[in-house]
Scaffold this motif. Structure first.
Motif, short mmCIF file in Angstrom:
data_model
loop_
_atom_site.label_atom_id
_atom_site.label_comp_id
_atom_site.label_asym_id
_atom_site.label_seq_id
_atom_site.Cartn_x
_atom_site.Cartn_y
_atom_site.Cartn_z
N MET A 181 35.42 41.99 35.33
CA MET A 181 34.77 42.60 34.17
C MET A 181 35.03 41.75 32.93
O MET A 181 36.08 41.15 32.78
N ILE A 183 28.13 49.16 37.63
CA ILE A 183 28.59 48.11 36.73
C ILE A 183 27.38 47.53 35.99
O ILE A 183 26.54 46.87 36.61
N SER A 220 28.58 43.89 31.49
CA SER A 220 30.03 43.98 31.67
C SER A 220 30.58 42.98 32.67
O SER A 220 31.78 42.89 32.88
N ILE A 221 29.70 42.22 33.31
CA ILE A 221 30.13 41.30 34.36
C ILE A 221 30.47 39.92 33.79
O ILE A 221 29.66 39.32 33.09
#
Length: 79
Positions: free
Chosen positions: A17, A66, A70-71
């Motif tokens: 993240m 996700i 946010s990656i």
């Protein structure tokens, strides 16, 4: 570059993240310390705004959404 996540459905992925999580203070340096957050699971779906994983946590099936924003990094297993 865009990735076609549907190519990796049902494979195990490990997502790092981009957000820092669990800030603590290092008493020796008197500075904040951030933990890096990882999410691991089987990729079950890919949407316009993020990925959906399934993972087993203490015998319970958990779904994890996700957002792409946010990656930071993704590792793909079972290729």
């Amino acid at each position: 570059m865009r990735i076609d996540w549907t190519e990796y459905l049902n494979q195990t992925i490990n997502v790092t993240m981009s957000e820092n999580y669990g800030m603590t203070i290092d008493p020796k340096a008197d500075t904040p310390v951030y933990e890096i957050v990882f999410k691991t699971g089987r990729l079950v779906n890919a949407f316009d705004d993020g990925l959906l994983l399934e993972a087993d946590r203490e015998g319970q099936l958990v779904k994890i959404f996700i957002p792409y924003t946010s990656i930071k990094c993704v590792e793909i297993f079972d290729i």
